[in-house]
Design a protein around this motif. Structure first.
Motif, PDB file in Angstrom:
ATOM      1  N   ALA A  29      20.795 -96.557 -83.711  1.00  0.00           N
ATOM      2  CA  ALA A  29      20.841 -97.579 -82.663  1.00  0.00           C
ATOM      3  C   ALA A  29      21.391 -98.885 -83.204  1.00  0.00           C
ATOM      4  CB  ALA A  29      19.440 -97.795 -82.087  1.00  0.00           C
ATOM      5  N   VAL A  30      20.937 -99.262 -84.407  1.00  0.00           N
ATOM      6  CA  VAL A  30      21.415-100.524 -84.995  1.00  0.00           C
ATOM      7  C   VAL A  30      22.916-100.444 -85.262  1.00  0.00           C
ATOM      8  CG1 VAL A  30      21.301-101.987 -87.040  1.00  0.00           C
ATOM      9  CG2 VAL A  30      19.210-101.157 -85.993  1.00  0.00           C
ATOM     10  N   MET A  31      23.374 -99.280 -85.765  1.00  0.00           N
ATOM     11  CA  MET A  31      24.797 -99.143 -86.058  1.00  0.00           C
ATOM     12  C   MET A  31      25.633 -99.248 -84.787  1.00  0.00           C
ATOM     13  SD  MET A  31      25.114 -98.805 -89.262  1.00  0.00           S
ATOM     14  CE  MET A  31      26.775 -98.227 -89.356  1.00  0.00           C
ATOM     15  N   PHE A  32      25.161 -98.606 -83.733  1.00  0.00           N
ATOM     16  CA  PHE A  32      25.929 -98.692 -82.493  1.00  0.00           C
ATOM     17  C   PHE A  32      25.892-100.102 -81.926  1.00  0.00           C
ATOM     18  CE2 PHE A  32      25.871 -93.983 -82.171  1.00  0.00           C
ATOM     19  CZ  PHE A  32      27.239 -93.837 -82.041  1.00  0.00           C
ATOM     20  N   LEU A  33      24.769-100.783 -82.139  1.00  0.00           N
ATOM     21  CA  LEU A  33      24.698-102.178 -81.695  1.00  0.00           C
ATOM     22  C   LEU A  33      25.738-103.005 -82.441  1.00  0.00           C
ATOM     23  CD1 LEU A  33      23.054-104.146 -79.923  1.00  0.00           C
ATOM     24  CD2 LEU A  33      21.783-104.737 -81.975  1.00  0.00           C
ATOM     25  N   PHE A  34      25.851-102.757 -83.738  1.00  0.00           N
ATOM     26  CA  PHE A  34      26.842-103.458 -84.559  1.00  0.00           C
ATOM     27  C   PHE A  34      28.258-103.226 -84.007  1.00  0.00           C
ATOM     28  CE2 PHE A  34      29.641-103.035 -88.409  1.00  0.00           C
ATOM     29  CZ  PHE A  34      29.731-104.383 -88.688  1.00  0.00           C
ATOM     30  N   LEU A  35      28.534-101.958 -83.632  1.00  0.00           N
ATOM     31  CA  LEU A  35      29.878-101.650 -83.141  1.00  0.00           C
ATOM     32  C   LEU A  35      30.134-102.255 -81.760  1.00  0.00           C
ATOM     33  CD1 LEU A  35      30.488 -97.931 -84.179  1.00  0.00           C
ATOM     34  CD2 LEU A  35      31.551 -99.967 -85.104  1.00  0.00           C
ATOM     35  N   THR A  57      35.100-101.253 -98.425  1.00  0.00           N
ATOM     36  CA  THR A  57      35.072 -99.797 -98.443  1.00  0.00           C
ATOM     37  C   THR A  57      33.698 -99.282 -98.864  1.00  0.00           C
ATOM     38  OG1 THR A  57      37.373 -99.915 -99.119  1.00  0.00           O
ATOM     39  CG2 THR A  57      36.330 -97.770 -99.218  1.00  0.00           C
ATOM     40  N   ALA A  58      33.127 -99.929 -99.907  1.00  0.00           N
ATOM     41  CA  ALA A  58      31.809 -99.499-100.379  1.00  0.00           C
ATOM     42  C   ALA A  58      30.771 -99.675 -99.268  1.00  0.00           C
ATOM     43  CB  ALA A  58      31.412-100.315-101.609  1.00  0.00           C
ATOM     44  N   ILE A  59      30.804-100.815 -98.592  1.00  0.00           N
ATOM     45  CA  ILE A  59      29.839-101.038 -97.505  1.00  0.00           C
ATOM     46  C   ILE A  59      30.048-100.007 -96.398  1.00  0.00           C
ATOM     47  CG2 ILE A  59      29.059-102.686 -95.756  1.00  0.00           C
ATOM     48  CD1 ILE A  59      29.837-104.905 -97.663  1.00  0.00           C
ATOM     49  N   CYS A  60      31.309 -99.695 -96.116  1.00  0.00           N
ATOM     50  CA  CYS A  60      31.591 -98.698 -95.079  1.00  0.00           C
ATOM     51  C   CYS A  60      30.997 -97.342 -95.436  1.00  0.00           C
ATOM     52  CB  CYS A  60      33.097 -98.558 -94.864  1.00  0.00           C
ATOM     53  SG  CYS A  60      33.754 -99.767 -93.731  1.00  0.00           S
ATOM     54  N   ILE A  61      31.067 -96.982 -96.719  1.00  0.00           N
ATOM     55  CA  ILE A  61      30.465 -95.700 -97.115  1.00  0.00           C
ATOM     56  C   ILE A  61      28.955 -95.774 -96.915  1.00  0.00           C
ATOM     57  CG2 ILE A  61      30.063 -94.095 -99.011  1.00  0.00           C
ATOM     58  CD1 ILE A  61      32.672 -94.952-100.213  1.00  0.00           C
ATOM     59  N   LEU A  62      28.350 -96.880 -97.396  1.00  0.00           N
ATOM     60  CA  LEU A  62      26.892 -97.009 -97.332  1.00  0.00           C
ATOM     61  C   LEU A  62      26.389 -96.987 -95.887  1.00  0.00           C
ATOM     62  CD1 LEU A  62      26.106 -99.626-100.114  1.00  0.00           C
ATOM     63  CD2 LEU A  62      25.744 -97.153-100.120  1.00  0.00           C
ATOM     64  N   LEU A  63      27.151 -97.601 -94.975  1.00  0.00           N
ATOM     65  CA  LEU A  63      26.715 -97.602 -93.569  1.00  0.00           C
ATOM     66  C   LEU A  63      27.195 -96.349 -92.845  1.00  0.00           C
ATOM     67  CD1 LEU A  63      27.533-101.280 -92.513  1.00  0.00           C
ATOM     68  CD2 LEU A  63      25.305-100.332 -93.080  1.00  0.00           C
ATOM     69  N   GLY A  64      28.441 -95.952 -93.152  1.00  0.00           N
ATOM     70  CA  GLY A  64      29.059 -94.890 -92.368  1.00  0.00           C
ATOM     71  C   GLY A  64      28.519 -93.511 -92.689  1.00  0.00           C
ATOM     72  N   TYR A  65      28.173 -93.285 -93.963  1.00  0.00           N
ATOM     73  CA  TYR A  65      27.702 -91.942 -94.297  1.00  0.00           C
ATOM     74  C   TYR A  65      26.405 -91.597 -93.576  1.00  0.00           C
ATOM     75  CZ  TYR A  65      27.305 -87.594 -96.734  1.00  0.00           C
ATOM     76  OH  TYR A  65      27.223 -86.270 -96.993  1.00  0.00           O
ATOM     77  N   PRO A  66      25.368 -92.462 -93.676  1.00  0.00           N
ATOM     78  CA  PRO A  66      24.133 -92.134 -92.943  1.00  0.00           C
ATOM     79  C   PRO A  66      24.381 -91.992 -91.444  1.00  0.00           C
ATOM     80  CG  PRO A  66      23.776 -94.012 -94.387  1.00  0.00           C
ATOM     81  CD  PRO A  66      25.240 -93.715 -94.423  1.00  0.00           C
ATOM     82  N   MET A  67      25.255 -92.845 -90.927  1.00  0.00           N
ATOM     83  CA  MET A  67      25.521 -92.780 -89.488  1.00  0.00           C
ATOM     84  C   MET A  67      26.118 -91.421 -89.123  1.00  0.00           C
ATOM     85  SD  MET A  67      27.670 -95.443 -87.228  1.00  0.00           S
ATOM     86  CE  MET A  67      27.751 -95.292 -85.460  1.00  0.00           C
ATOM     87  N   ALA A  68      27.120 -90.988 -89.881  1.00  0.00           N
ATOM     88  CA  ALA A  68      27.748 -89.696 -89.603  1.00  0.00           C
ATOM     89  C   ALA A  68      26.746 -88.561 -89.764  1.00  0.00           C
ATOM     90  CB  ALA A  68      28.935 -89.498 -90.537  1.00  0.00           C
ATOM     91  N   TYR A  69      25.929 -88.672 -90.825  1.00  0.00           N
ATOM     92  CA  TYR A  69      24.972 -87.610 -91.121  1.00  0.00           C
ATOM     93  C   TYR A  69      23.927 -87.483 -90.016  1.00  0.00           C
ATOM     94  CZ  TYR A  69      21.292 -85.102 -93.616  1.00  0.00           C
ATOM     95  OH  TYR A  69      20.339 -84.203 -93.967  1.00  0.00           O
ATOM     96  N   MET A 120      33.344 -89.825 -79.093  1.00  0.00           N
ATOM     97  CA  MET A 120      33.800 -90.775 -78.086  1.00  0.00           C
ATOM     98  C   MET A 120      33.172 -92.147 -78.308  1.00  0.00           C
ATOM     99  SD  MET A 120      33.266 -90.491 -74.068  1.00  0.00           S
ATOM    100  CE  MET A 120      32.366 -91.980 -73.762  1.00  0.00           C
ATOM    101  N   LEU A 121      31.868 -92.145 -78.602  1.00  0.00           N
ATOM    102  CA  LEU A 121      31.174 -93.423 -78.776  1.00  0.00           C
ATOM    103  C   LEU A 121      31.718 -94.196 -79.975  1.00  0.00           C
ATOM    104  CD1 LEU A 121      27.456 -92.577 -78.012  1.00  0.00           C
ATOM    105  CD2 LEU A 121      28.918 -94.197 -76.826  1.00  0.00           C
ATOM    106  N   ILE A 122      32.146 -93.461 -81.013  1.00  0.00           N
ATOM    107  CA  ILE A 122      32.673 -94.161 -82.185  1.00  0.00           C
ATOM    108  C   ILE A 122      34.083 -94.664 -81.913  1.00  0.00           C
ATOM    109  CG2 ILE A 122      33.234 -93.922 -84.622  1.00  0.00           C
ATOM    110  CD1 ILE A 122      31.162 -91.641 -84.658  1.00  0.00           C
ATOM    111  N   MET A 123      34.847 -93.888 -81.124  1.00  0.00           N
ATOM    112  CA  MET A 123      36.231 -94.277 -80.863  1.00  0.00           C
ATOM    113  C   MET A 123      36.338 -95.400 -79.835  1.00  0.00           C
ATOM    114  SD  MET A 123      38.833 -92.188 -82.160  1.00  0.00           S
ATOM    115  CE  MET A 123      39.997 -91.701 -80.893  1.00  0.00           C
ATOM    116  N   LEU A 124      35.368 -95.442 -78.932  1.00  0.00           N
ATOM    117  CA  LEU A 124      35.485 -96.321 -77.764  1.00  0.00           C
ATOM    118  C   LEU A 124      35.764 -97.789 -78.092  1.00  0.00           C
ATOM    119  CD1 LEU A 124      35.429 -96.120 -74.732  1.00  0.00           C
ATOM    120  CD2 LEU A 124      32.984 -96.527 -74.777  1.00  0.00           C
ATOM    121  N   PRO A 125      35.093 -98.377 -79.102  1.00  0.00           N
ATOM    122  CA  PRO A 125      35.372 -99.785 -79.391  1.00  0.00           C
ATOM    123  C   PRO A 125      36.845-100.044 -79.682  1.00  0.00           C
ATOM    124  CG  PRO A 125      33.431 -99.093 -80.565  1.00  0.00           C
ATOM    125  CD  PRO A 125      34.009 -97.868 -79.952  1.00  0.00           C
TER     126      PRO A 125
END
Lengths: 270, 297
Positions: free
Chosen positions: B13-19, A63-75, A90-95
């Motif tokens: 880009a790196v994050m999307f590559l990861f996904l 969960t902590a890693i998800c916050i650290l990666l996910g927050y900047p990504m969302a922002y 869409m791009l986040i849901m697609l996988p």
């Protein structure tokens, strides 16, 4: 257009298939195989304390890693304009449309001893790494699978922030770091909280990821429960007791956390 | 807000590559002329041909699609009705109903699956005992009847489980639309002579449509992607795609499965791109219209 009676069939359905199953779990947890009342199922759980500890630790880490990666990504996604922003959700849901087990197992192809990642390292003259069948791989699998559930709620909350609020802060002399720290971050907290719930609960209870990526060597709570119902150690009474305890611990954690979030339940769904 | 610089673009880009990296690997190796996933042996479409001859995979695909479509259809109708009902309730009963409605969403999949399995087994045993008791009665024997209410895990229980975890998603995406709804609209329609049903059908339902469609899509995604709950509630006779994959893992993932997943992935991709293009076109058309209207004196 108000008509409360149209909900009654579903209320009955919920009683049958949401509430009744939980009651059956409680009944099973409190009885033995021949039907007499007992608390033995709970006391014999003590031997599994390390499993509880490991599961909660790995899930918290994920969960902590998800916050650290996910927050900047969302922002950063919310600051994009044009096609990337329009397609962001869409791009986040697609996988998620690739089968969950396949996309998890695909990491084995990528990371195994002679897999793609190691051949890549080798071609640069770097030593091979052994990730598969370790706890690290399990955490990686959790992060990979549940990261979208962290990014989406944060993204949708940040996206809805009134731009005038940010402008007001800038007009009042805040620099961009201050704007982020004092305005954007506090306003995005409900998204983070629902992200935490949506990542932590599936992580703490997974048995698929640990079996696929962890090699099934170190048990997690999900494995333990699955084993009691469909696996080798068939004992639904003990399994029910473990499920019940896990559910209570998770509920208490979420309750405490939502106190901080002032009960933003609606943010949960995108 | 500032626009993104090079660093933040790179991070994205790196994050999307990861996904997407694992997915690309699967897609690429579905064309591999060997069962291996480590070594590239040349391009082939063989697995796509063999896919349609693989009985187990095709029957699992049929089960998966059937259960997802049925569960989504039922859940969409039932969920919309339930959302309207919840919205019309008094505050206290609504809060209680929503709390129960949230249980399948917040509960861990394992627990939902396990608890439903226990219920089904429990009820199944109860019913079979009940039919035995009935069959032992004198008048039943005299009337030459034979009861058998017993059932075991199978497609029926799988469908019930899917409906149960799909409905909450529909409700939660329809409810906000109900809150935004102007209550005067339906009244105006009725004042103009529409019956209650027509007012609902022609005025209220179109307003709710975006929420309903959204809920439907989420429900379908959840149903297609579900493994854990199906695993516990489907029994040993019925298999969904995920269950077939699970039984293959640790032995060998058959390349046909990779081919099938690639096909499904591409189908969804195309569908989403079309939806997106249509939306973009509608938006720009709306913008043009506003622009034209603004220029009118």
């Amino acid at each position: 257009m108000r008509n409360k009676y149209v909900a009654f069939p579903y209320v009955g359905w919920m009683a049958l298939f949401v509430v009744a199953p939980l009651i059956v779990v409680v009944v099973y947890a409190l009885t033995t195989r021949d039907g007499s009342l007992t608390l033995d199922n709970f006391s014999s759980m003590l031997q599994y304390a390390p499993v509880f500890g490991r599961s909660f630790f790995l899930a918290l880490l994920a969960t902590a890693i998800c916050i650290l990666l996910g927050y900047p990504m969302a922002y950063y996604l919310s600051r994009e304009r044009g096609w990337l922003r329009r397609m962001a959700t869409m791009l986040i849901m697609l996988p998620m449309w690739m089968n969950f087990l396949l996309r998890t197992y695909s990491w084995v192809f990528l990371l195994e001893r002679n897999g793609l990642f190691n051949s890549l390292l080798e071609s640069f003259g770097l030593p091979k790494v052994n990730i598969i069948d370790t706890s690290g791989a399990v955490v990686l699998g959790m992060v990979y699978n549940f990261l979208p559930f962290m990014v989406l709620p944060i993204y949708s909350v940040i996206e809805k922030i009134d731009y005038r609020v940010i402008e007001a802060a800038q007009d009042l002399g805040a620099n961009s770091a201050q704007v982020f720290r004092r305005v954007i971050f506090p306003l995005s907290l409900p998204g983070v909280l629902s992200g935490i719930t949506m990542v932590f609960i599936p992580s703490v209870s997974t048995f698929v990821i640990s079996r696929l990526l962890g090699g099934g060597k170190e048990l997690l709570l999900g494995d333990l429960i699955e084993m009691q119902f469909l696996g080798s150690a068939y004992n639904p009474h003990l399994g029910s007791a473990i499920s019940l305890v896990m559910m209570v611990i998770v509920l208490v954690c979420m309750g405490i956390m939502n106190r901080f979030g002032e009960g933003e339940e609606e943010a949960m769904l995108l | 807000m500032k626009k993104n610089g090079v660093v933040s673009r790179l991070l994205l880009a790196v994050m999307f590559l990861f996904l997407y990296a694992p997915i690309f690997v699967l897609i690429i190796f579905s064309f591999n002329d060997s069962k291996s996933t480590a070594v590239w042996n040349g391009f082939t479409l063989n697995w796509y041909v063999e896919l349609f001859q693989n009985r187990a995979v095709m029957s699992a695909l049929r089960t998966t699609l059937l259960v997802s479509v049925l569960a989504t259809a039922i859940a969409t109708v039932a969920g919309t009705a339930a959302a309207i009902g919840f919205y019309s309730m008094r505050r206290r009963s609504r809060t209680a109903c929503l709390a129960v409605n949230n249980i399948p969403l917040t509960n861990a999949d394992v627990i939902t699956g396990v608890s439903m399995m226990l219920l089904f087994v429990f009820v199944g045993q109860g019913l079979s005992a009940f039919s035995n008791w009935l069959n032992g009665l004198q008048w039943v024997e005299d009337a030459n009847l034979w009861f058998d209410f017993s059932f075991s895990l199978g497609f029926g229980t799988l469908l019930i489980a899917h409906i149960t975890f799909d409905i909450p998603y529909v409700i939660l995406s329809v409810l906000p639309k109900l809150r935004q709804l102007d209550p005067n609209l339906a009244e105006a329609a009725q004042d103009l002579g529409a019956t209650r049903f027509v007012a609902f059908w022609k005025v209220v339902l179109p307003e709710l449509m975006p929420g309903i469609v959204n809920g439907m899509l989420i429900a379908f995604t959840m149903s297609i992607d579900d493994f854990v709950i199906s695993y516990f509630t489907a029994g040993s006779q019925v298999s969904t795609l995920s269950m077939v994959v699970y039984s293959m893992v640790r032995r060998q993932i058959s390349p046909e499965i990779k081919a099938l997943s690639t096909l499904m992935f591409v189908a969804v991709l195309i569908l989403l791109v079309i939806i997106n293009l249509r939306q973009a076109r509608q938006e720009s058309a709306a913008a043009r219209r506003r622009h034209a209207a603004a220029r009118q004196p």
